[in-house]
Design a protein around this motif. Structure first.
Motif, PDB file in Angstrom:
ATOM      1  N   GLU A 302       0.837  -1.211   0.000  1.00 33.12           N
ATOM      2  CA  GLU A 302       0.000   0.000   0.000  1.00 33.12           C
ATOM      3  C   GLU A 302       0.875   1.266   0.000  1.00 33.12           C
ATOM      4  OE1 GLU A 302      -1.854   0.853   3.707  1.00 33.12           O
ATOM      5  OE2 GLU A 302      -3.486   2.009   2.825  1.00 33.12           O
ATOM      6  N   ALA A 303       2.014   1.179   0.716  1.00 31.89           N
ATOM      7  CA  ALA A 303       2.900   2.345   0.835  1.00 31.89           C
ATOM      8  C   ALA A 303       3.527   2.752  -0.496  1.00 31.89           C
ATOM      9  CB  ALA A 303       3.993   2.069   1.867  1.00 31.89           C
ATOM     10  N   VAL A 304       3.509   1.842  -1.489  1.00 32.53           N
ATOM     11  CA  VAL A 304       3.982   2.189  -2.841  1.00 32.53           C
ATOM     12  C   VAL A 304       3.196   3.384  -3.370  1.00 32.53           C
ATOM     13  CG1 VAL A 304       3.926   1.336  -5.247  1.00 32.53           C
ATOM     14  CG2 VAL A 304       4.841  -0.123  -3.419  1.00 32.53           C
ATOM     15  N   TYR A 305       1.920   3.492  -2.937  1.00 31.98           N
ATOM     16  CA  TYR A 305       1.038   4.536  -3.464  1.00 31.98           C
ATOM     17  C   TYR A 305       1.016   5.800  -2.610  1.00 31.98           C
ATOM     18  CZ  TYR A 305      -0.472   0.561  -6.212  1.00 31.98           C
ATOM     19  OH  TYR A 305      -0.491  -0.521  -7.052  1.00 31.98           O
ATOM     20  N   SER A 306       1.802   5.818  -1.519  1.00 31.60           N
ATOM     21  CA  SER A 306       1.870   7.040  -0.707  1.00 31.60           C
ATOM     22  C   SER A 306       2.709   8.067  -1.461  1.00 31.60           C
ATOM     23  CB  SER A 306       2.504   6.736   0.661  1.00 31.60           C
ATOM     24  OG  SER A 306       3.861   6.346   0.459  1.00 31.60           O
ATOM     25  N   ARG A 307       2.672   9.326  -1.006  1.00 39.10           N
ATOM     26  CA  ARG A 307       3.416  10.363  -1.720  1.00 39.10           C
ATOM     27  C   ARG A 307       4.910  10.028  -1.739  1.00 39.10           C
ATOM     28  NH1 ARG A 307       3.826  16.247  -0.821  1.00 39.10           N
ATOM     29  NH2 ARG A 307       3.277  15.842   1.319  1.00 39.10           N
ATOM     30  N   GLU A 308       5.435   9.658  -0.564  1.00 33.89           N
ATOM     31  CA  GLU A 308       6.859   9.308  -0.476  1.00 33.89           C
ATOM     32  C   GLU A 308       7.160   8.059  -1.289  1.00 33.89           C
ATOM     33  OE1 GLU A 308       9.475  10.996   0.853  1.00 33.89           O
ATOM     34  OE2 GLU A 308       7.865  12.480   0.840  1.00 33.89           O
ATOM     35  N   GLY A 309       6.266   7.072  -1.167  1.00 32.84           N
ATOM     36  CA  GLY A 309       6.447   5.794  -1.881  1.00 32.84           C
ATOM     37  C   GLY A 309       6.551   6.013  -3.383  1.00 32.84           C
ATOM     38  N   LYS A 310       5.659   6.818  -3.912  1.00 34.23           N
ATOM     39  CA  LYS A 310       5.670   7.073  -5.366  1.00 34.23           C
ATOM     40  C   LYS A 310       6.993   7.697  -5.795  1.00 34.23           C
ATOM     41  CE  LYS A 310       0.741   7.725  -6.085  1.00 34.23           C
ATOM     42  NZ  LYS A 310      -0.346   8.681  -6.147  1.00 34.23           N
ATOM     43  N   LYS A 311       7.464   8.648  -4.979  1.00 34.48           N
ATOM     44  CA  LYS A 311       8.729   9.333  -5.310  1.00 34.48           C
ATOM     45  C   LYS A 311       9.886   8.336  -5.289  1.00 34.48           C
ATOM     46  CE  LYS A 311       8.557  13.240  -2.749  1.00 34.48           C
ATOM     47  NZ  LYS A 311       9.108  14.149  -1.782  1.00 34.48           N
ATOM     48  N   GLN A 312       9.888   7.480  -4.250  1.00 28.54           N
ATOM     49  CA  GLN A 312      10.997   6.538  -4.089  1.00 28.54           C
ATOM     50  C   GLN A 312      10.995   5.469  -5.185  1.00 28.54           C
ATOM     51  OE1 GLN A 312      10.079   5.352  -0.079  1.00 28.54           O
ATOM     52  NE2 GLN A 312      10.748   7.323   0.757  1.00 28.54           N
ATOM     53  N   VAL A 313       9.803   4.987  -5.532  1.00 30.49           N
ATOM     54  CA  VAL A 313       9.688   3.981  -6.599  1.00 30.49           C
ATOM     55  C   VAL A 313      10.191   4.570  -7.920  1.00 30.49           C
ATOM     56  CG1 VAL A 313       7.966   2.838  -8.058  1.00 30.49           C
ATOM     57  CG2 VAL A 313       7.866   2.560  -5.577  1.00 30.49           C
ATOM     58  N   LYS A 314       9.786   5.795  -8.179  1.00 32.40           N
ATOM     59  CA  LYS A 314      10.197   6.449  -9.425  1.00 32.40           C
ATOM     60  C   LYS A 314      11.723   6.587  -9.474  1.00 32.40           C
ATOM     61  CE  LYS A 314       8.893  10.248 -12.364  1.00 32.40           C
ATOM     62  NZ  LYS A 314       8.352  11.570 -12.440  1.00 32.40           N
ATOM     63  N   ALA A 315      12.295   6.966  -8.340  1.00 36.26           N
ATOM     64  CA  ALA A 315      13.747   7.164  -8.301  1.00 36.26           C
ATOM     65  C   ALA A 315      14.482   5.842  -8.559  1.00 36.26           C
ATOM     66  CB  ALA A 315      14.156   7.748  -6.950  1.00 36.26           C
ATOM     67  N   THR A 316      14.003   4.760  -7.965  1.00 39.19           N
ATOM     68  CA  THR A 316      14.671   3.462  -8.151  1.00 39.19           C
ATOM     69  C   THR A 316      14.549   3.003  -9.605  1.00 39.19           C
ATOM     70  OG1 THR A 316      14.167   2.875  -5.889  1.00 39.19           O
ATOM     71  CG2 THR A 316      14.787   1.065  -7.331  1.00 39.19           C
ATOM     72  N   ILE A 317      13.372   3.180 -10.174  1.00 41.63           N
ATOM     73  CA  ILE A 317      13.200   2.746 -11.563  1.00 41.63           C
ATOM     74  C   ILE A 317      14.016   3.631 -12.505  1.00 41.63           C
ATOM     75  CG2 ILE A 317      11.495   2.426 -13.416  1.00 41.63           C
ATOM     76  CD1 ILE A 317       9.793   1.067 -11.334  1.00 41.63           C
ATOM     77  N   ASN A 318      14.088   4.914 -12.191  1.00 47.30           N
ATOM     78  CA  ASN A 318      14.952   5.795 -12.990  1.00 47.30           C
ATOM     79  C   ASN A 318      16.410   5.337 -12.916  1.00 47.30           C
ATOM     80  OD1 ASN A 318      12.901   7.382 -13.903  1.00 47.30           O
ATOM     81  ND2 ASN A 318      13.224   9.037 -12.431  1.00 47.30           N
ATOM     82  N   PHE A 319      16.783   4.846 -11.752  1.00 48.33           N
ATOM     83  CA  PHE A 319      18.155   4.347 -11.587  1.00 48.33           C
ATOM     84  C   PHE A 319      18.398   3.137 -12.508  1.00 48.33           C
ATOM     85  CE2 PHE A 319      20.639   0.976  -9.536  1.00 48.33           C
ATOM     86  CZ  PHE A 319      21.894   1.571  -9.524  1.00 48.33           C
ATOM     87  N   TYR A 320      17.446   2.181 -12.518  1.00 49.94           N
ATOM     88  CA  TYR A 320      17.604   1.009 -13.408  1.00 49.94           C
ATOM     89  C   TYR A 320      17.584   1.442 -14.878  1.00 49.94           C
ATOM     90  CZ  TYR A 320      16.603  -2.137  -9.419  1.00 49.94           C
ATOM     91  OH  TYR A 320      16.627  -2.825  -8.234  1.00 49.94           O
ATOM     92  N   LEU A 321      16.704   2.434 -15.181  1.00 45.05           N
ATOM     93  CA  LEU A 321      16.624   2.893 -16.577  1.00 45.05           C
ATOM     94  C   LEU A 321      17.920   3.578 -17.011  1.00 45.05           C
ATOM     95  CD1 LEU A 321      12.910   4.130 -16.711  1.00 45.05           C
ATOM     96  CD2 LEU A 321      13.885   2.249 -18.043  1.00 45.05           C
TER      97      LEU A 321
END
Ligand code: PLP
Length: 407
Positions: A302-321
């Motif tokens: 559920e925390a994936v969809y929190s404001r912080e979670g969204k930012k952190q997920v995006k940052a990690t995926i940007n790192f892999y990209l």
């Protein structure tokens, strides 16, 4: 006498990643001093987003007192998670999916396999080639194919995914009943446009067929206009089931949480042609055979969809990209055609007329880097390799430095 499921004997002798592991082991025992970098298996390397870890800890603490302890939860998932998924992953993108059409599970792998239980034994099934092997192997186990000859099972319709069609196969000329599609694709990294998916939706509706749409890599899509969900295509709710996973989105490969979307208007048919809704059937199957994902894991998801979670997920995926970009650039510079790596963690490299396994051996022996031979994903994968962007920046840079030096 207990009879065995003889369909298992039709499976090809060994699993792709077991073959790779064997070759790597042999190399390592001959050259123990040479450090190997793995850009092969598609497992994530970055830890869980801090927002997920915090929610996870908090939920574990709740399990420690009588007042907040939770036992069995709803098999389909807690309302808080199903609602967050429906709102963020679908309604925000204009796809009208409700929380009760979401079934939370412990993996997209098992869901893509288990869903077959809802269908008759005799089906015409189409699978892309190359393909995520689970779709094919689970149909073999279920007895829905004939034998394997020259890398293909009789009874399946193979959808050639080639450089010519941009690794997005069009619908076949002949009608089929069940189609597996996966975008962003594993292994090719290709993505499908709205028009390409719309052609599949039209085909499925015209043939009363069902699309099993695997969107496990949806979070890697960055190009505007590329659909994240098949339900962004009008009419898809009446002909498609979608599989999603937190594995690659938020590093849940070891934590385990995923979900499947079964729209209420979706139906399959009896021999007489009567429509039978699939939502109540999957509800029955899920509640009978599955007891839910653990409460702390669902809170972490559920925390994936929190404001912080969204930012952190995006940052990690940007790192892999960014890793993927480094890999792509190095192969392109060396004169090798690539797809993927732009909306996907996988880069699919054309080895210019060579054989996949020869290229694998060369890269392993001369650069001590493990990649995945494309031939392991199907006959059309011959002549390609899959390189994964899941690793540290240091390892990706070093691997590409070594590979560039030998190409
Ligand atoms: N679908 C595809 C296309 C995958 O590549 C993978 C994992 O590599 C999965 C599903 C498995 O997802 P999960 O970890 O949720 O079982």
């Amino acid at each position: 006498m207990i009879l065995v499921n003889e369909n298992y004997s039709k499976l090809k002798a060994s699993y792709l990643f077991a073959d790779i592991a064997k070759r790597v082991k042999v190399f390592q025992s001959s050259y123990p001093e040479k450090p190997i970098i793995r850009l092969g298996i598609g497992d994530v390397t970055e830890p869980l987003p801090p927002a997920c870890v915090e929610a996870f800890h908090k939920a574990v603490d709740e399990m420690a007192t009588r007042e907040t302890f939770r036992g069995y939860g709803p098999e389909q998932g807690y309302e808080f998670l199903r609602e967050a998924i429906a709102q963020n992953d679908f309604r925000k993108r204009g796809a009208d999916i409700s929380a009760d059409e979401i079934f939370v599970s412990d993996g997209a792998k098992c869901d893509t396999a288990n869903i077959q239980e809802l269908f008759a034994q005799k089906l015409k099934i189409a699978v892309p080639d190359p393909v995520y092997p689970v779709y094919v192997d689970t149909n073999v186990m279920a007895g829905r194919t004939g034998k394997n000859t020259a890398g293909r099972y009789s009874g399946l319709v193979y959808l050639d995914s080639t450089q010519e069609n941009g690794f997005v196969p069009p619908p076949p000329e002949t009608p089929v009943d069940l189609v597996y599609l996966c975008f962003p694709n594993n292994p090719t990294g290709a993505v499908a446009t709205k028009e390409q998916l719309a052609a599949w939706v039209d085909y499925a509706r015209a043939n009363k067929a069902l699309i099993l749409f695997d969107a496990a890599y949806e979070a890697f899509i960055r190009t505007p206009g590329i659909p994240h969900s098949i339900y962004e295509i009008p009419g898809a709710k009446s002909c498609a089931i979608e599989f999603r996973s937190f594995s690659k989105t938020a590093g849940f490969t070891g934590t385990r949480c995923a979900f499947t979307v079964v729209p209420k208007e979706l139906a399959a048919y009896t021999q007489k042609g009567e429509a039978v809704p699939l939502h109540p059937m999957w509800t029955r199957r899920h509640t009978t055979k599955f007891n839910g994902v653990s409460y702390p894991v669902q809170r972490a998801a559920e925390a994936v969809y929190s404001r912080e979670g969204k930012k952190q997920v995006k940052a990690t995926i940007n790192f892999y990209l960014a890793n993927a970009k480094i890999i792509r650039k190095a192969f392109l510079k060396a004169g090798y055609d690539c797809t993927g790596g732009e909306n996907s963690p996988y880069i699919w490299v054309n080895v210019k007329g060579g054989k996949s396994w020869d290229f694998f051996d060369r890269i392993l022996h001369d650069a001590q880097v493990v990649i995945t031979p494309g031939a392991g994903f199907g006959r059309d994968g011959e002549g390609f390799i899959r390189v994964s962007a899941f690793n540290s920046r240091t390892n990706v840079e070093e691997a590409m430095r070594r590979i560039s030096a030998i190409l």
